[in-house]
Motif scaffolding. Structure first.
Motif, PDB file in Angstrom:
ATOM      1  N   ASP A 670       0.537  -1.504   0.090  1.00 39.19           N
ATOM      2  CA  ASP A 670       0.461   0.117  -0.096  1.00 39.19           C
ATOM      3  C   ASP A 670       1.204   1.308  -0.562  1.00 39.19           C
ATOM      4  OD1 ASP A 670      -2.111  -1.422   0.138  1.00 39.19           O
ATOM      5  OD2 ASP A 670      -2.368  -1.804   2.444  1.00 39.19           O
ATOM      6  N   MET A 673       2.748   1.580  -3.278  1.00 40.35           N
ATOM      7  CA  MET A 673       2.117   1.532  -4.167  1.00 40.35           C
ATOM      8  C   MET A 673       1.030   3.254  -4.919  1.00 40.35           C
ATOM      9  SD  MET A 673       1.174  -0.457  -6.682  1.00 40.35           S
ATOM     10  CE  MET A 673      -0.100   0.147  -7.173  1.00 40.35           C
ATOM     11  N   ARG A 700      -8.040  -3.897  -4.547  1.00 35.19           N
ATOM     12  CA  ARG A 700      -7.507  -2.724  -4.571  1.00 35.19           C
ATOM     13  C   ARG A 700      -6.788  -2.552  -5.786  1.00 35.19           C
ATOM     14  NH1 ARG A 700      -6.624  -3.811   0.801  1.00 35.19           N
ATOM     15  NH2 ARG A 700      -4.759  -3.667   0.752  1.00 35.19           N
ATOM     16  N   TYR A 701      -5.894  -3.626  -6.421  1.00 27.19           N
ATOM     17  CA  TYR A 701      -5.099  -3.416  -7.540  1.00 27.19           C
ATOM     18  C   TYR A 701      -5.117  -4.061  -8.537  1.00 27.19           C
ATOM     19  CZ  TYR A 701      -2.456  -0.660  -3.235  1.00 27.19           C
ATOM     20  OH  TYR A 701      -2.572  -0.389  -2.223  1.00 27.19           O
ATOM     21  N   ILE A 727       1.735  -6.013 -10.721  1.00 31.11           N
ATOM     22  CA  ILE A 727       0.858  -5.434  -9.841  1.00 31.11           C
ATOM     23  C   ILE A 727       1.093  -3.614 -10.217  1.00 31.11           C
ATOM     24  CG2 ILE A 727      -0.200  -4.082  -7.869  1.00 31.11           C
ATOM     25  CD1 ILE A 727       1.203  -6.623  -6.042  1.00 31.11           C
ATOM     26  N   GLN A 728      -0.670  -3.643 -10.770  1.00 28.01           N
ATOM     27  CA  GLN A 728      -0.766  -1.663 -10.894  1.00 28.01           C
ATOM     28  C   GLN A 728      -1.998  -1.019 -10.866  1.00 28.01           C
ATOM     29  OE1 GLN A 728      -0.961  -2.610 -16.031  1.00 28.01           O
ATOM     30  NE2 GLN A 728       0.495  -1.371 -16.032  1.00 28.01           N
ATOM     31  N   ALA A 729      -2.147  -0.249 -10.963  1.00 27.98           N
ATOM     32  CA  ALA A 729      -3.461   0.360 -10.215  1.00 27.98           C
ATOM     33  C   ALA A 729      -4.578   0.384 -10.899  1.00 27.98           C
ATOM     34  CB  ALA A 729      -3.608   2.518  -9.912  1.00 27.98           C
ATOM     35  N   ARG A 730      -5.651   0.409 -10.409  1.00 31.03           N
ATOM     36  CA  ARG A 730      -7.114   0.017 -11.394  1.00 31.03           C
ATOM     37  C   ARG A 730      -7.463   1.159 -11.997  1.00 31.03           C
ATOM     38  NH1 ARG A 730      -9.233  -4.395 -11.392  1.00 31.03           N
ATOM     39  NH2 ARG A 730      -8.458  -6.602  -9.768  1.00 31.03           N
TER      40      ARG A 730
END
Length: 730
Positions: A670, A673, A700-701, A727-730
């Motif tokens: 967290d 990110m 969340r991601y 992992i990437q932001a949505r």
């Protein structure tokens, strides 16, 4: 004073029996052995002779009194009752040594203080004059030993320990004390061999202790003939005329011994820094005509060229206390055994070692073994008759044995030791893996890769190649496995590696890998400071194969580093728990706009700085020292590409609290990110076998596990070496 005295002789642990034989030969009567000591009765002449001639004792103590004591007052009274005026002037100097505990004395310093007070109070004269304390060179050194409520009060006739002969002012890293070296020579039969005119060779002589002690035995020189100050020198009970008689006899014997033709006594030492100190020690002992020291490796040393000359080869090889020592020591013992078989037929050999399992790897059976102690280290003396019927050259079928019996002895001796059945099996597996992986590595221009990873359960090793070097990690065996069998398999494997891979044995480094706590895997284990430059994906990196458990380059992350290099163009790259920042170097190679590397260790950040500088990437590549979690909480910058490879567990004193990857990975991700720029990518990896990614992160991601795509063929056999996610932001 009486004409006869009780004497108490101390010695290193394990030498009691030898010392008892020596002391009887010098005139001590009623001899009884104790742990690290013996007692007996003698007149003053014998006491002097023991001081001068004992090659094995540490001290010769003359017992003044034995008395029972229940408390400190009894101790004071018992010492005070002695007629100290017969032993020391009021203006003299005094030192007190106290050993043991009980009867209300739990502190040796307090016990020594009570003894000193009793003596000083007894000797204080009307003018207030009293003895003073001199711990280095007192007129009188007093010992009190407390054993089960009995106090044994003694005078030290020797002064400084008798092992300090005076010739060895310069010594190597781990020398044997002179009396222990003499004991080894006596156990090895050197007095008999010397009396027969035999020779002596030490192929790893250090600063020459064995050589000097052997020459003194052969030339009939009292070991402490040159000592000028004794514990009895200023003692009022000293009888100078009797001492001169004993000393003159010893001097005459030494002159007669040195007048004889010298025996052939030679030492060889590989370290050039020890040659001159060794020669200086020989010269101080007055034995330059008897002892010669040359520079030379174990594999090249030659005993006396005269084929009819026989004698004793004596050696104290290193024991191996540092990380990475096992491989080099194995080859050292193998070389020693091979040299004995090839060049010393008919000789006797004595190998004094703290690693008897390595002694078994010399390829020659020992016909006797004796237990010794070198300080607190248990050791073995292996006695060997260098004869073909004692050679062990590997596991052979009975038909092979019959064939060997028909060969000339010299031919059998020249044959190098064969691999055991298990060692040959291990060598075959290495060659098979090398054939398969070598083609892939050559095609992909990969110079550092894993060749073997516990493919066979009984050989629980990881074998990595680093541009001509072999890095071996031994996984600690389960408790159910016999430690001796595990050690034997390790030695089998180490013997096989040079033959199977065609590398010089000096380029094999071995380490033991056990479960680590905290940051122990990153702690320095050695201090050789030797860095090797290797290449990967167009960049140059520094590895250290000897000083740390890990080398500075995690080979399993090679595909991840190459992925970062491909994706880094124009991006701001953040490397958390960066270790030696190899991923940052790859990012810079790929054209990153900037790199930021964060780690708690100054040592590894310095290493990272060298990696970046080696490739010309010092500019725009920032190194930050700090606790990653705290650093992320205080940082407000944004990054387009982030790589996180945290330890499983960390409890460094420089960080607040404890980091646990399973417990803390959600908070870590967290925080990271929050620093990821729109459209950015975060790669997260760790090697905790039981790790489970928190399922709520998926909500969340955008999370994709990419573990299978981050393993090259050299780690295909161990798919759980690590796990990785994109992992990437949505």
């Amino acid at each position: 004073m009486s004409d006869r005295f009780e004497l108490y002789l101390t010695c290193p642990k394990g030498l009691e029996g030898l010392l008892a034989d020596e002391a009887r030969g010098l005139g001590l009567e009623d001899v009884r052995e104790h742990t690290s000591a013996l007692r007996g009765s003698a007149d003053m002449e014998t006491a002097y002779r023991l001081c001068l001639w004992s090659r094995l004792a540490n001290r010769v103590l003359l017992v003044l009194k034995r008395f029972n004591m229940k408390n400190a007052d009894d101790l004071y009274d018992g010492v005070h009752d002695v007629d100290w005026q017969e032993h020391l002037d009021a203006a003299g100097t005094l030192a007190v040594e106290f050993s043991g505990h009980g009867s209300g004395i739990d502190n040796t310093h307090f016990g020594a203080l009570k003894v000193k007070d009793a003596i000083v109070d007894k000797l204080r004269n009307a003018q207030g004059e009293r003895p003073s304390i001199d711990k280095l060179n007192p007129d009188l050194r007093v010992h009190l030993r407390l054993e089960r409520g009995e106090a044994i009060l003694s005078l030290d006739l020797s002064g400084h320990s008798l092992h300090q002969r005076g010739y060895r002012l310069q010594q190597g890293a781990a020398p044997l004390k002179e009396n222990l070296a003499a004991a080894v020579l006596i156990r090895a039969g050197w007095p008999r061999i010397a009396a027969e005119g035999g020779a002596l060779a030490d192929p790893m002589c250090g600063v020459g202790t064995f050589l000097v002690e052997a020459a003194m035995i052969a030339a009939d020189i009292a070991p402490n003939l040159k000592r000028e100050r004794w514990g009895f020198t200023s003692w009022l009970g000293h009888v100078p005329a009797l001492w001169r008689k004993v000393h003159d006899e010893a001097r005459a014997r030494a002159e007669a011994g040195l007048a004889r033709p010298p025996l052939w006594i030679r030492g060889y030492e590989a370290d050039p820094r020890l040659i001159q100190p060794g020669r200086n020690n020989v010269e101080r002992a007055g034995l330059s005509d008897w002892v010669k020291i040359y520079q030379g490796e174990v594999g090249t040393f030659e005993p006396r060229p005269d084929q009819n000359q026989k004698g004793l080869v004596i050696s104290n090889p290193p024991y191996g206390e540092r990380l990475g020592d096992e491989a080099s020591l194995l080859y050292l013992y193998q070389n020693l055994g091979e040299r004995l078989r090839q060049a010393c037929l008919g000789w006797e050999a004595a190998v004094f070692t703290g690693a008897p399992d390595l002694g078994k790897r010399m390829g020659i059976r020992s016909h006797k073994q004796y237990a010794f102690w070198n300080g607190a280290l248990p050791c073995k003396l292996l006695l060997i008759k260098v004869q073909p019927d004692q050679f062990v050259t590997g596991e052979r079928r009975s038909t092979e044995r019959n064939q060997d019996q028909e060969r000339p002895a010299q031919a059998a001796a020249a044959e190098p030791a064969r691999l055991s059945e298990g060692g040959q099996m291990f060598a075959n597996r290495l060659q098979k893996n090398l054939k398969q992986l070598g083609k892939w590595a050559k095609r992909e221009h990969i110079t550092c890769y894993r060749l073997y990873d516990a493919d066979m359960p009984e050989y629980a090793l990881a074998v990595d190649l680093y541009q001509g070097w072999v890095h071996v990690q031994e996984y600690a065996a389960p408790r159910s496995v016999d430690p001796e069998k595990a050690q034997a398999r390790l030695f089998d494997a180490l013997a096989a590696i040079p033959q199977a891979l065609g590398v010089d044995q000096s380029k094999v480094v071995v380490k033991r890998r056990e479960r680590q706590s905290g940051t122990r895997q990153y702690e320095r284990q050695n201090s050789q400071g030797q860095f090797l430059e290797v290449s990967e994906g167009g960049v140059k990196l520094l590895v250290n194969l000897t000083d740390y458990l890990d080398t500075g380059l995690f080979l399993d992350h090679r595909p991840m580093r190459m992925r970062i290099q491909r994706e880094a163009a124009g991006k701001r790259f953040l490397n958390l728990f960066c270790y030696t920042a190899t991923a940052s170097v790859h990012a810079a190679k790929g054209g990153a706009r900037s790199t930021t590397s964060v780690d708690l260790s100054k040592t590894y950040l310095d290493w990272a700085r060298r990696n970046l500088s080696l490739n010309g990437y010092s500019d725009k590549n920032r190194l930050e020292q700090g606790d990653v979690m705290a650093w992320l909480q205080g940082n407000r910058e944004q990054y387009d590409l982030i790589f996180i490879d945290p330890p499983t567990f960390s409890n460094s004193k420089r960080m607040e609290g404890v980091f646990d990857v399973q417990r803390d990975h959600v908070q870590l991700l967290d925080l990271a990110m929050a620093r990821l720029a729109p459209g950015g990518v975060l790669y997260f990896s760790n090697n905790f076998r039981k790790f489970q990614l928190d399922e709520h992160l998926q909500a969340r991601y955008a999370v994709e596990e990419i573990s299978a795509t981050t393993l090259d063929p050299d780690f295909a056999r161990n798919s759980m070496i690590h796990r990785a996610w994109r992992i990437q932001a949505r």
